[in-house]
Write a protein that holds these residues in place. Structure first.
Motif, short mmCIF file in Angstrom:
data_model
loop_
_atom_site.label_atom_id
_atom_site.label_comp_id
_atom_site.label_asym_id
_atom_site.label_seq_id
_atom_site.Cartn_x
_atom_site.Cartn_y
_atom_site.Cartn_z
N GLY A 72 0.81 -1.21 0.00
CA GLY A 72 0.00 0.00 0.00
C GLY A 72 0.85 1.26 0.00
O GLY A 72 0.53 2.23 -0.70
N LEU A 73 1.92 1.26 0.78
CA LEU A 73 2.81 2.42 0.82
C LEU A 73 3.51 2.63 -0.52
O LEU A 73 3.64 3.77 -0.99
CB LEU A 73 3.84 2.27 1.94
CG LEU A 73 3.28 2.28 3.35
CD1 LEU A 73 4.36 1.92 4.36
CD2 LEU A 73 2.67 3.63 3.68
N VAL A 74 3.95 1.55 -1.14
CA VAL A 74 4.60 1.66 -2.45
C VAL A 74 3.59 2.17 -3.48
O VAL A 74 3.90 3.05 -4.29
CB VAL A 74 5.21 0.31 -2.88
CG1 VAL A 74 5.66 0.36 -4.34
CG2 VAL A 74 6.38 -0.06 -1.99
N TYR A 75 2.37 1.64 -3.43
CA TYR A 75 1.34 2.08 -4.38
C TYR A 75 1.01 3.55 -4.18
O TYR A 75 0.97 4.32 -5.14
CB TYR A 75 0.09 1.22 -4.24
CG TYR A 75 -1.04 1.67 -5.13
CD1 TYR A 75 -0.98 1.49 -6.50
CD2 TYR A 75 -2.16 2.32 -4.61
CE1 TYR A 75 -2.00 1.91 -7.33
CE2 TYR A 75 -3.18 2.75 -5.43
CZ TYR A 75 -3.10 2.55 -6.79
OH TYR A 75 -4.11 2.98 -7.60
N ASN A 106 -8.38 -1.90 -1.90
CA ASN A 106 -7.67 -3.08 -1.38
C ASN A 106 -6.56 -2.68 -0.42
O ASN A 106 -6.40 -3.28 0.65
CB ASN A 106 -7.08 -3.91 -2.52
CG ASN A 106 -8.11 -4.74 -3.23
OD1 ASN A 106 -9.15 -5.06 -2.66
ND2 ASN A 106 -7.84 -5.09 -4.48
N MET A 107 -5.79 -1.67 -0.79
CA MET A 107 -4.69 -1.21 0.06
C MET A 107 -5.23 -0.60 1.36
O MET A 107 -4.64 -0.78 2.43
CB MET A 107 -3.82 -0.19 -0.67
CG MET A 107 -3.16 -0.73 -1.92
SD MET A 107 -2.16 -2.19 -1.59
CE MET A 107 -2.17 -2.97 -3.17
N GLY A 157 9.09 3.63 5.53
CA GLY A 157 9.24 4.82 4.69
C GLY A 157 10.56 4.81 3.93
O GLY A 157 10.61 5.13 2.74
N PHE A 158 11.65 4.45 4.61
CA PHE A 158 12.94 4.35 3.94
C PHE A 158 12.90 3.28 2.85
O PHE A 158 13.45 3.46 1.77
CB PHE A 158 14.05 4.00 4.95
CG PHE A 158 14.67 5.19 5.60
CD1 PHE A 158 15.77 5.82 5.04
CD2 PHE A 158 14.16 5.69 6.80
CE1 PHE A 158 16.35 6.91 5.65
CE2 PHE A 158 14.74 6.77 7.42
CZ PHE A 158 15.84 7.39 6.85
#
Length: 191
Positions: free
Chosen positions: A127-130, A148-149, A179-180
């Motif tokens: 989800g964070l990458v998306y 979905n995320m 985050g990194f």
């Protein structure tokens, strides 16, 4: 002698089966080693009296660098890219620095959080990458994917609220590590 030939099909089936078994063996070995390293890191940092996540990160990065050097320069298992110092500084170093930051913060969170909770928070990564991909333009926003995320994130929040031994500092370190890691994944795309 075509594909319909029974002798040819059985040879093909055996070859495919061999490749499948080999692939699953690699996955099982990789997962087993990964689990062992995670449990060892938790024990080392939280219970053995070695609360130095930066030192553990330094050891990890040194080991990875040595294995990479040996694989590329000594054993020549992987082709060397022979980058200039400038290219290396702009294409490889940012990813390494972001990865080291992620590893350090994730290791630090072992001092405060349970292994299961840390692993559960890692389910936020897709989800964070998306979401960050939508922000930087490498992904196109799609409501179904976003829903979905959001459901995954909601599940993580529910688990976090139910965590008996939640230490906020550990949670913040783990979220910063994610985050990194997200930044590192986008740096790989940009490089």
């Amino acid at each position: 002698m075509g594909i319909s030939d029974p002798g040819h099909r059985s040879k093909l089936d055996i070859r495919v089966l061999r490749e499948v078994v080999k692939s699953y063996t690699y996955v099982i070995v990789w997962m087993s080693i990964s689990i062992a390293v995670i449990m060892f890191n938790k024990w080392l940092l939280a219970y053995s009296g070695f609360p130095f996540p930066i030192a553990l990160t330094l050891w990890h990065m040194t080991f990875c660098s040595a294995v990479g050097f040996i694989a590329v320069r000594v054993l020549k298992l992987v082709k060397s890219h022979n980058m200039s110092a400038r290219e290396y500084a702009t294409r490889v170093m940012p990813i390494g620095v972001l990865y080291a930051g992620s590893l350090w913060l994730s290791n630090s969170s072992y001092l405060y959080l349970s292994v299961s909770f840390i692993q559960m928070t890692k389910s936020l990564m897709p989800g964070l990458v998306y979401a960050s991909g939508c922000v930087v333009g490498t992904e196109q926003f799609r409501p179904a994917v976003a829903l979905n995320m959001a459901l995954i994130a909601f599940g993580v929040v529910v688990c976090a609220l139910g965590e008996v031994n939640l230490v906020v500092l550990g949670l913040l370190e783990q979220l910063a590590a994610l985050g990194f890691e997200v930044s590192s994944s986008h740096e790989k795309v940009v490089s």
